[in-house]
Design an enzyme around this catalytic site. Structure first.
Site, PDB file in Angstrom:
ATOM      1  N   ASP A 156      13.949  73.334  29.281  1.00  0.00           N
ATOM      2  CA  ASP A 156      13.704  72.342  29.987  1.00  0.00           C
ATOM      3  C   ASP A 156      12.389  72.547  30.804  1.00  0.00           C
ATOM      4  O   ASP A 156      12.069  73.896  30.882  1.00  0.00           O
ATOM      5  CB  ASP A 156      14.795  71.909  30.828  1.00  0.00           C
ATOM      6  CG  ASP A 156      14.843  70.305  31.022  1.00  0.00           C
ATOM      7  OD1 ASP A 156      13.727  69.821  30.942  1.00  0.00           O
ATOM      8  OD2 ASP A 156      15.747  69.857  31.365  1.00  0.00           O
TER       9      ASP A 156
ATOM     10  N   ASP B   7       8.947  70.516  37.677  1.00  0.00           N
ATOM     11  CA  ASP B   7       7.865  69.687  38.402  1.00  0.00           C
ATOM     12  C   ASP B   7       7.395  71.161  39.312  1.00  0.00           C
ATOM     13  O   ASP B   7       6.188  71.073  39.589  1.00  0.00           O
ATOM     14  CB  ASP B   7       8.153  68.565  39.104  1.00  0.00           C
ATOM     15  CG  ASP B   7       8.522  67.460  37.809  1.00  0.00           C
ATOM     16  OD1 ASP B   7       7.838  67.284  36.977  1.00  0.00           O
ATOM     17  OD2 ASP B   7       9.705  67.293  37.766  1.00  0.00           O
TER      18      ASP B   7
ATOM     19  N   SER C 110       6.411  66.516  28.855  1.00  0.00           N
ATOM     20  CA  SER C 110       5.249  66.952  27.906  1.00  0.00           C
ATOM     21  C   SER C 110       5.143  68.406  27.314  1.00  0.00           C
ATOM     22  O   SER C 110       4.709  68.525  26.594  1.00  0.00           O
ATOM     23  CB  SER C 110       3.993  66.449  28.584  1.00  0.00           C
ATOM     24  OG  SER C 110       3.729  67.048  29.682  1.00  0.00           O
TER      25      SER C 110
ATOM     26  N   LYS D 218       2.992  74.659  38.290  1.00  0.00           N
ATOM     27  CA  LYS D 218       4.224  74.518  38.918  1.00  0.00           C
ATOM     28  C   LYS D 218       4.746  75.386  39.829  1.00  0.00           C
ATOM     29  O   LYS D 218       5.797  75.326  40.459  1.00  0.00           O
ATOM     30  CB  LYS D 218       5.129  74.195  37.518  1.00  0.00           C
ATOM     31  CG  LYS D 218       4.645  73.454  36.538  1.00  0.00           C
ATOM     32  CD  LYS D 218       4.664  71.899  36.656  1.00  0.00           C
ATOM     33  CE  LYS D 218       4.374  71.067  35.961  1.00  0.00           C
ATOM     34  NZ  LYS D 218       5.287  70.888  34.503  1.00  0.00           N
TER      35      LYS D 218
ATOM     36  N   GLU E 174      19.751  66.022  32.805  1.00  0.00           N
ATOM     37  CA  GLU E 174      19.444  67.350  32.789  1.00  0.00           C
ATOM     38  C   GLU E 174      20.258  68.163  33.424  1.00  0.00           C
ATOM     39  O   GLU E 174      20.337  69.288  33.026  1.00  0.00           O
ATOM     40  CB  GLU E 174      17.693  67.278  33.373  1.00  0.00           C
ATOM     41  CG  GLU E 174      16.725  67.015  32.361  1.00  0.00           C
ATOM     42  CD  GLU E 174      15.397  66.703  33.043  1.00  0.00           C
ATOM     43  OE1 GLU E 174      14.312  66.786  32.211  1.00  0.00           O
ATOM     44  OE2 GLU E 174      15.266  66.757  34.192  1.00  0.00           O
TER      45      GLU E 174
HETATM   46  C1  5RP Z   1      11.864  65.328  33.462  1.00  0.00           C
HETATM   47  C2  5RP Z   1      11.578  66.568  34.053  1.00  0.00           C
HETATM   48  C3  5RP Z   1      10.452  67.403  33.273  1.00  0.00           C
HETATM   49  O1  5RP Z   1      11.093  68.558  32.688  1.00  0.00           O
HETATM   50  C4  5RP Z   1       9.427  67.671  34.407  1.00  0.00           C
HETATM   51  O2  5RP Z   1       9.017  66.277  34.926  1.00  0.00           O
HETATM   52  C5  5RP Z   1       8.296  68.621  33.808  1.00  0.00           C
HETATM   53  O3  5RP Z   1       7.787  67.796  32.854  1.00  0.00           O
HETATM   54  P1  5RP Z   1       6.411  68.124  32.095  1.00  0.00           P
HETATM   55  O4  5RP Z   1       6.392  69.336  31.143  1.00  0.00           O
HETATM   56  O5  5RP Z   1       5.846  66.864  31.452  1.00  0.00           O
HETATM   57  O6  5RP Z   1       5.329  68.492  33.368  1.00  0.00           O
HETATM   58  O7  5RP Z   1      12.145  67.215  34.892  1.00  0.00           O
HETATM   59  O8  5RP Z   1      12.976  64.614  34.203  1.00  0.00           O
END
Ligand code: 5RP
Length: 235
Positions: free
Chosen positions: A90, A93, A36, A130, A112
Site C-alpha cells: 500500500d 501520505d 498512484s 513522504k 486499507e
Molecule cells: C489512499 C492512500 C494512499 O495510499 C496514499 O494517499 C498515497 O497515495 P499516492 O501513492 O497516490 O501518493 O492512503 O487512501
C-alpha cells in the site's frame, strides 16, 4: 520532491511500485492498496501473471483498485472466503522513522486498515516527499459516520489545534461516509496515543494513523529504491 519534474516523480513511483513486487510469490494471498504508486504494483503483478505465470489472489482496498486489478487479470478474493492475507502492499501520505504512517489521502483508509490488520506483513511504497520527522503536516484523514458528523467534528476539534475540514459536501468514501481532514500540523509526537484518542470518539469510523503496522518502506529515489526495514519486520 519539489525539485523533480512530474515525469521524474512518476518514474520514481513506478520504480517503487514495481520493486515492492519482489515480496510477492506464487501461492500468496495479498492485500492490494490504493493510490498512484500502488497503481504500478498492480500493473507489475498483472504483467507477472500474464508473462511469468504468477499465481496469486488479492483483496482490494478500494473500488478503483478492484477495477484496475480485475482489468489486469488478478483474481479477486472476498472476506467470505478468506480470513488472512500473506502481505499487503500500500501507499502512504507520510511516514516517520518508526514507520508510523498517515494514510487516507485517497479516502480508502477504512478498507486499507481492515486489510493491513489482516495481513502477515505490510510493504509501503512511497517517494522521498513522504518521509517526515514528525507526522501531521499532511492533514489527517478521519472517516466518520454521516449521522451527527458536525458533532463528531466538534469533538475532534477539541483535540486538534488546527482546523478540521469536511472533505467536500459531495465527497463520500466507497463505504458512503464523509471524511474530515484534521490539520494537526507537524505536531503528532505520539501517534499511537492520538490514534487511540480519536478512535474513542463516537462517530469516528476510522483514523488515517497506521501505527505499528508497516514493516518495510520501499522508498523511491532517483537511481534506485531504498528498503527501510523495521527492526521487528515480519517480512
Ligand atoms: C489512499 C492512500 C494512499 O495510499 C496514499 O494517499 C498515497 O497515495 P499516492 O501513492 O497516490 O501518493 O492512503 O487512501
Amino acid at each position: 520532491m519539489s525539485q523533480f519534474t512530474d515525469a521524474e516523480k512518476e518514474a520514481m513511483k513506478e520504480e517503487a511500485g514495481i520493486a515492492a513486487c519482489t515480496f510477492v510469490e506464487s501461492g500468496m494471498k495479498i492485500g492490494i492498496g490504493t493510490g498512484s504508486t500502488v497503481k504500478y504494483t498492480i500493473l507489475e503483478l498483472g504483467r507477472r501473471i500474464r508473462e511469468e505465470g504468477l499465481e496469486i489472489a488479492g483483496i482490494p482496498t478500494s473500488d478503483a483498485t478492484e477495477k484496475l486489478s480485475i482489468e489486469q487479470g488478478i483474481p479477486m478474493l472476498d472476506w467470505g472466503g478468506c480470513d488472512q492475507l500473506d502481505l499487503v502492499i500500500d501507499g502512504a501520505d507520510e511516514f516517520d522513522c518508526d514507520l508510523h504512517l498517515i494514510k487516507g489521502g485517497g479516502g480508502a483508509l477504512l478498507r486499507e486498515k481492515i486489510v493491513a490488520e489482516s495481513s502477515g506483513g505490510m510493504v509501503v511504497v512511497a517517494d522521498a516527499s513522504k518521509r517526515v520527522e514528525v507526522l501531521g503536516a499532511f492533514p489527517l484523514p478521519i472517516e466518520v459516520n454521516p449521522y451527527g458528523w458536525e458533532q463528531t467534528k466538534r469533538r475532534i476539534e477539541s483535540i486538534c489545534a488546527g482546523p478540521v475540514l469536511l472533505r467536500g459536501t459531495n465527497y463520500f468514501t466507497d463505504n458512503g461516509n464523509p471524511i474530515l481532514d484534521a490539520h494537526f500540523g507537524a505536531t503528532i509526537a505520539d501517534p499511537v496515543q492520538l490514534e487511540s484518542d480519536l478512535r474513542a470518539i463516537a462517530g469516528v469510523v476510522e483514523v488515517g494513523l497506521f501505527t505499528n503496522t508497516a514493516d518495510i518502506i520501499v522508498l523511491a529515489a532517483q537511481g534506485g529504491c531504498e528498503m527501510i526495514r523495521k527492526p521487528t519486520a515480519r517480512l
